[in-house]
Design an enzyme around this catalytic site. Structure first.
Site, PDB file in Angstrom:
ATOM      1  N   ASP A  10       1.163  -1.187  -0.178  1.00 46.88           N
ATOM      2  CA  ASP A  10      -0.594   0.183  -0.059  1.00 46.88           C
ATOM      3  C   ASP A  10       1.134   1.258  -0.164  1.00 46.88           C
ATOM      4  O   ASP A  10       2.049   1.000   0.640  1.00 46.88           O
ATOM      5  CB  ASP A  10      -0.897   0.301   0.789  1.00 46.88           C
ATOM      6  CG  ASP A  10      -1.883   1.205   1.244  1.00 46.88           C
ATOM      7  OD1 ASP A  10      -2.094   1.343   0.242  1.00 46.88           O
ATOM      8  OD2 ASP A  10      -2.525   1.377   1.685  1.00 46.88           O
ATOM      9  N   ASP A  36      -9.728  -5.750   2.310  1.00 46.02           N
ATOM     10  CA  ASP A  36      -8.531  -6.647   2.568  1.00 46.02           C
ATOM     11  C   ASP A  36      -7.819  -7.990   3.018  1.00 46.02           C
ATOM     12  O   ASP A  36      -7.176  -8.097   2.667  1.00 46.02           O
ATOM     13  CB  ASP A  36      -7.497  -5.379   2.810  1.00 46.02           C
ATOM     14  CG  ASP A  36      -7.381  -3.819   2.046  1.00 46.02           C
ATOM     15  OD1 ASP A  36      -7.347  -3.787   0.894  1.00 46.02           O
ATOM     16  OD2 ASP A  36      -6.862  -2.822   2.319  1.00 46.02           O
TER      17      ASP A  36
END
Length: 891
Positions: A333, A636
C-alpha cells in the site's frame, strides 16, 4: 434509574434513551471520574483466557514420548537385576533432560504470550463530550463507542444510531449472512440473540456502515463471554515446518529402530547378553533419534519472533517466520506505508482557476490561507474558500482536539486534514452543527469514493459531499467537468492527493442505495490538494529489497498521477505505461490470462478497489511469485488471506485486517517489512543449522556402532555412556545455534525457492559427510586403540571423550553452511561458546569425580590421549572447511 441495575439483560427491548438512563450515562458520554469508578467496579473488558499450564504441567509433558518410556523401562529393568546405580543414573538423565526441555518450552510460551499482549484493539469512545481513542480493554458499561466497517465489536452494546450498519454475527449465532441493524426497532423481551436488531455483540464484525452505541455488558458478562469456555478449549496446531520435522523425526526414528534392531540381532548371534543388548539398543535409539528437533525448531522460531518484535513486526503465525525467507514480491500500500500518512491540505483550487496556498504543517489548525504570492484573500474569494472548508468540516467523522501536550486527532487522516483547514478559517464545529443539525450521512466507502452528510436547513436539507474528483464532479452542474478533472489530474501528477467538495439542496435525506440518482445538480465548491510526504527511510528500504531480489509493486486507491509521482521518487516506475488502474483491471477481469499479462508488467496499481487486491495477488502468485501483501481495511482481508504472507497495519489497520494477517507492523512502516524479511531469512538459516547439528551427530553414532558390529568389535559404548553423550552434547548447543546472527550479505542473496525442501542437496551432502566422518574416524580410533593393546574399558573411555569433543567441535562447523568457521566471530554468540565450554567442562569433571566416573566407566586420561583425541576432533573442522571451499556458495 440507577447504575446499579447494570445486570439488566433485556437491553434490546428498551429504547435508546431508556438504555442511557439505566446505564446512568448521557449523549456526551461518561466523565473521567465515572470511567475510573466503573473500571474498578467491573474490571477490564476482556474474555476469560485459557489457563496457561503451570510449570509442573510443562515439566510433566516432557515425559510424553515413546523414547522416554523406553528409558523408564530400562531403569525398571536395572532395578530388577540389582543394578541400582545404573537405574539412578538413567533417572538422573531423565530429570536433567526434562528440566532443560521444560525451561525451553516455558520460555517459548512466555515469549508468545508477551507478543500477543502487544496486539491491542483500539476503539473510539465519546467521553466528556470529546471523541478519544482507547484500548478496548478499558471500556466500561455506559461508555459510548463508535464502530465502523472492519472493526471487531468490543463489547455488548445498545445501538444509539446507525448508518447502513451490517454486522457479521456468525461467531455468536451461526448466521452466515450479515445482519442489518436498526437502533429504532421495537423488539419483544423474548427476542432471540440472532434477531436483536438494536444490539451489537462482542466478537461480531462490522461488515459495512457505521454507528454509535452504548456499552451495556463487558468481558465475561457479554453474550460471547458466557460461552467463552468453549473458545478457550483445545490446543493450537503445530506450524507446517514443525509438522514436517515431526514426520521427518518419525521417519528417522523408524530407520534408526531398524538399524538398532540389526545391531541387536548381530550381537545376540555373537552371544552378547540380552540385558546388555537391551540397554544398548535403548540408549542408541535415544541418542540417535533427533526427537528434540521439533521443540528445538519451535524455540528457534520463538527467538525469531522476539527479534522481529523489537523491529516493529509482530508475528501472529509462526509459518510467516519461515515464509519470509522465500518472499519474492511485496505488493505494498502507499498511504502510511511508503508515505508518512500525515496528510496536510496545502493547496485549494476554486472555480475560475483561482489557486490558494494553505500554510501550516501536520494536523494543527494553525496557519492562514493566502494567494500563491502570500497576499491576503479578497473577501469574495475568502467566502468561497470558507464554504469549501465548511463542507469538509461537516461531512466529517474525525475528531481534532487540543490537550495539554498538543493537538490530538482520532479518525481518518483525510477528515482530520479538513478539520485542520476549517480551524484555519476560525470555524467551530459545534456552532456549525447547531446552525445546521446533522440528520443523516452516507459514510465513505471505497466502492463509492465519496462521503456525504445531510443537515437540516429551514424546510429542506443541505447536503455536503467530499471525495475523489471523479466521483464528486459528475454530481455538479454549471461547471466544466472536463476542465476540473484535468486540473485534478495535474495536481495529482505533482504528487498531491486530490479531493473535491460540493453542496446541494434536497427535499430530504437520501440513503446510499438512491444516492447515485439523487445527488445531482450540486454546486461545485473546489478541489483540495493534500500532500502526504514520503517516509525518509522508504527509498533506502526499496533499494534494499531490490538488492535482496524482492520486487516491490505499489497498490493504492489514489489517483494514477499521484501514485506515479510517488513511484518516481522511489524509483519503482518512471513511465505512465507502468501504471495500471482499477478500471483497466476490471475490463480484463474475466480473462485470467489477460489479467496475468497486465499484472506482470505493471509496477503501480492505482485507483484500485480493495477487493481487486485479491485479483492482483492471485495473478502475481500464478506468475511464480511468493507474495507479501499489505493492507489495513476490511476489504483487504481476502487479499491478506490469499497472500503467502499477509501484513496488516497495527496502528491504523482495522481489526479484521489484523485478524486476517500473518504479520502486524506496529509502526505501519515499509522499512519494517524489509527488517522482517531479513529476520525471516536469519530464522530460516538458524533452523537449518539446528537440523544440521542434530541429524548429523545422531547419524554418526549409528555409523560408529554399525561399523563396529560389522567387523566384530566389542560394543563401542555402553548404554550409560551413550545416554551421557546425548546429555552433554544435545543439551544447550542446538538452542545456542538459534541465537546466531545473520550471515553477512543476507539481504544480497536471492530468495530461496518457496518449495525448496530443508533437506536440499547441500543439507544432504553436509549432513552425510559430517556424520560419516565423525562415525568413521571414531570407529577407526576405537579399532586402533584396541589393536594397540588397550583394554575395552580404556578404549571406550577415550572413545567417549573423542565423541564429546567431535560433537562440540561440530557445533562451530554448523554456525555457517558456507563461511569458514574461522570467519564467524565467537563474540557474536557467547551463549553458544559458553554452552560448548560448559558441556566439555562437565565431561572433564565427570572423568575426575570418583562416584560419577565409576558409573560412566570413565577415568582421567594421559596428556598423549588428550593430544590424540583433540587433534582427531579438529580434523572434522579441516574436512568441513575443504567441503565449504569446494562446494562454494551454491545451494
Amino acid at each position: 434509574m440507577a447504575a446499579g441495575q447494570l445486570g439488566h439483560r433485556l437491553w434490546h427491548a428498551v429504547s435508546a434513551d431508556q438504555a442511557l438512563d439505566v446505564l446512568a450515562t448521557r449523549r456526551r458520554g461518561l466523565t473521567a471520574a465515572e470511567v475510573e469508578e466503573r473500571q474498578r467496579r467491573f474490571g477490564p473488558n476482556e474474555l476469560p483466557k485459557a489457563k496457561r499450564p503451570g510449570m509442573l504441567v510443562v515439566y510433566l509433558r516432557q515425559f510424553r514420548s515413546p523414547l522416554i518410556y523406553l528409558l523408564l523401562a530400562a531403569a525398571a529393568v536395572s532395578l530388577a537385576i540389582g543394578e541400582g546405580t545404573d537405574a539412578v543414573f538413567i533417572f538422573a538423565v531423565l530429570q536433567i533432560n526434562a528440566v532443560i526441555g521444560a525451561v525451553q518450552e516455558w520460555k517459548a510460551e512466555s515469549s508468545a504470550e508477551a507478543l500477543g499482549s502487544m496486539i491491542v484493539n483500539r476503539v473510539q469512545v465519546r467521553r466528556d463530550g470529546r471523541l478519544i481513542e482507547c484500548d478496548s480493554r478499558e471500556l466500561v458499561p455506559g461508555d459510548l463507542a463508535l464502530i465502523e466497517a472492519g472493526q471487531l465489536v468490543p463489547a455488548d452494546m445498545r445501538l444509539l444510531r446507525a448508518v447502513d450498519l451490517k454486522i457479521d454475527e456468525s461467531l455468536l449465532t451461526g448466521e452466515s449472512l450479515p445482519v442489518d441493524k436498526d437502533p429504532d426497532a421495537e423488539l419483544e423481551e423474548a427476542t432471540p440473540v440472532a434477531e436483536r436488531l438494536t444490539m451489537v455483540h462482542a466478537g461480531s464484525t462490522v461488515v459495512s456502515g457505521r454507528g454509535e452505541a452504548a456499552v451495556t455488558q463487558t468481558g465475561a458478562h457479554t453474550e460471547i463471554g458466557r460461552i467463552a469456555h468453549a473458545l478457550t478449549a483445545g490446543t493450537g496446531a503445530p506450524t507446517p515446518l514443525v509438522a514436517r520435522l515431526e514426520r521427518f523425526t518419525r521417519a528417522i526414528g523408524l530407520l534408526t529402530v531398524i538399524a538398532v534392531a540389526l545391531v541387536a540381532a548381530i550381537e545376540w548371534l555373537r552371544g552378547t547378553a540380552l540385558i546388555e543388548i537391551f540397554f544398548v539398543a535403548v540408549a542408541l535409539a535415544v541418542s540417535a533419534i533427533p526427537e528434540g528437533l521439533p521443540v528445538a525448531i519451535t524455540v528457534a522460531l520463538s527467538v525469531a519472533t522476539a527479534r522481529m518484535a523489537k523491529r516493529n513486526v509482530i508475528v501472529r503465525s509462526l509459518p510467516a517466520v519461515e515464509g519470509l525467507g522465500a518472499c519474492t514480491l511485496i505488493a505494498s500500500d502507499k498511504t502510511g506505508t511508503l508515505t508518512c500518512n500525515e496528510l496536510t491540505i496545502t493547496r485549494l483550487l476554486l472555480t475560475d482557476d483561482i489557486a490558494l496556498a494553505v500554510e501550516g504543517e501536520g494536523y494543527a489548525p494553525v496557519g492562514s490561507v493566502t494567494m500563491p504570492d502570500g497576499s491576503p484573500l479578497a473577501p469574495p474569494v475568502a467566502e468561497r474558500a470558507r464554504k469549501l472548508a465548511i463542507a469538509g468540516m461537516l461531512c466529517n467523522e474525525a475528531s481534532l482536539f487540543r490537550a495539554d501536550d498538543g493537538w490530538h486527532h482520532v479518525g481518518d487522516t483525510v477528515d482530520v486534514s479538513f478539520l485542520a483547514l476549517a480551524g484555519k478559517f476560525g470555524l467551530e464545529r459545534d456552532l456549525l452543527n447547531a446552525e445546521l443539525p446533522e440528520v443523516g450521512t452516507i459514510p465513505f466507502a471505497s466502492e463509492r469514493r465519496y462521503a456525504a452528510s445531510f443537515h437540516r436547513d429551514g424546510e429542506g436539507v443541505r447536503c455536503f459531499v467530499k471525495g475523489a474528483a471523479e466521483a464528486v464532479v459528475p454530481m455538479c452542474s454549471g461547471v466544466d467537468q472536463a476542465a476540473v478533472l484535468a486540473t485534478a489530474a495535474d495536481l495529482a501528477a505533482q504528487g498531491y492527493r486530490v479531493l473535491a467538495a460540493a453542496e446541494g439542496r434536497l427535499p430530504g435525506v437520501v440513503d446510499a442505495a438512491r444516492a447515485h440518482e439523487a445527488l445531482r445538480g450540486f454546486r461545485f465548491l473546489g478541489l483540495a490538494g493534500l500532500i502526504d510526504p514520503l517516509r525518509p527511510e522508504a527509498q533506502d528500504a526499496v533499494v534494499r529489497c531490490r538488492q535482496a531480489g524482492v520486487d516491490v509493486r505499489m497498490v493504492t486507491g489514489d489517483h494514477p498521477a499521484t501514485a506515479l509521482a510517488i513511484a518516481r521518487e522511489l524509483a519503482l516506475a518512471d513511465d505512465p505505461g507502468q501504471v495500471v488502474t482499477g478500471t483497466a483491471l476490471a475490463d480484463v477481469a474475466i480473462d485470467a490470462a489477460e489479467v496475468d499479462a497486465v499484472a506482470s508488467e505493471a509496477k503501480v496499481f492505482a485507483r484500485v478497489e480493495p477487493i481487486q487486491k485479491l485479483l492482483i495477488t492471485q495473478s502475481l502468485q500464478r506468475g511464480g511469485h511468493f507474495v507479501a501483501v499489505t493492507g489495513d481495511g476490511v476489504n483487504d482481508a481476502p487479499a491478506l488471506r490469499a497472500a503467502n504472507i499477509g501484513i496488516a497495519m497495527g496502528r491504523d489497520g482495522t481489526d479484521v485486517a489484523r485478524g486476517a494477517a500473518d504479520l502486524i507492523l506496529t509502526d505501519d512502516n515499509f522499512a519494517s517489512i524489509v527488517a522482517g524479511i531479513e529476520e525471516g531469512r536469519i530464522a530460516y538459516d538458524n533452523v537449518r543449522k539446528v537440523i544440521y547439528l542434530l541429524v548429523s551427530t545422531g547419524a554418526s553414532e549409528i555409523i560408529l556402532f554399525a561399523l563396529a558390529v560389522a567387523v566384530g568389535l566389542p560394543l563401542p559404548l555402553f548404554a550409560i555412556q551413550l545416554l551421557w553423550l546425548n546429555l552433554v552434547t544435545n543439551g544447550l548447543q542446538h538452542i545456542g545455534l538459534a541465537f546466531e546472527r545473520g550471515e553477512p550479505g543476507i539481504l544480497a542473496r536471492r530468495p530461496r525457492p518457496p518449495r525448496q525442501p530443508i533437506f536440499d542437496q547441500r543439507m544432504i551432502e553436509q549432513t552425510a559427510l559430517s556424520g560419516l566422518f565423525i562415525g568413521g574416524m571414531a570407529f577407526a580410533s576405537y579399532q586402533w586403540w584396541l589393536a594397540s593393546g588397550w583394554s575395552e574399558t580404556e578404549a571406550r573411555n577415550a572413545l567417549l571423550l573423542l565423541m564429546v569433543m567431535f560433537e562440540n567441535v561440530h557445533v562451530f562447523n554448523c554456525r555457517s553452511e558456507t563461511r569458514s568457521t574461522f570467519r564467524v566471530p565467537l563474540r557474536h554468540n557467547l551463549f553458544l561458546v559458553l554452552a560448548v565450554l560448559g558441556a566439555q567442562g562437565i565431561h572433564i569433571a565427570a572423568m575426575h569425580l570418583p562416584g560419577l566416573s565409576g558409573v560412566l566407566g570413565i577415568a582421567p586420561v594421559e596428556l598423549s590421549t588428550w593430544a590424540i583425541t583433540g587433534a582427531t576432533a579438529l580434523t572434522l573442522v579441516a574436512a568441513m572447511e575443504v567441503y565449504k571451499l569446494v562446494r562454494g556458495q551454491g545451494a
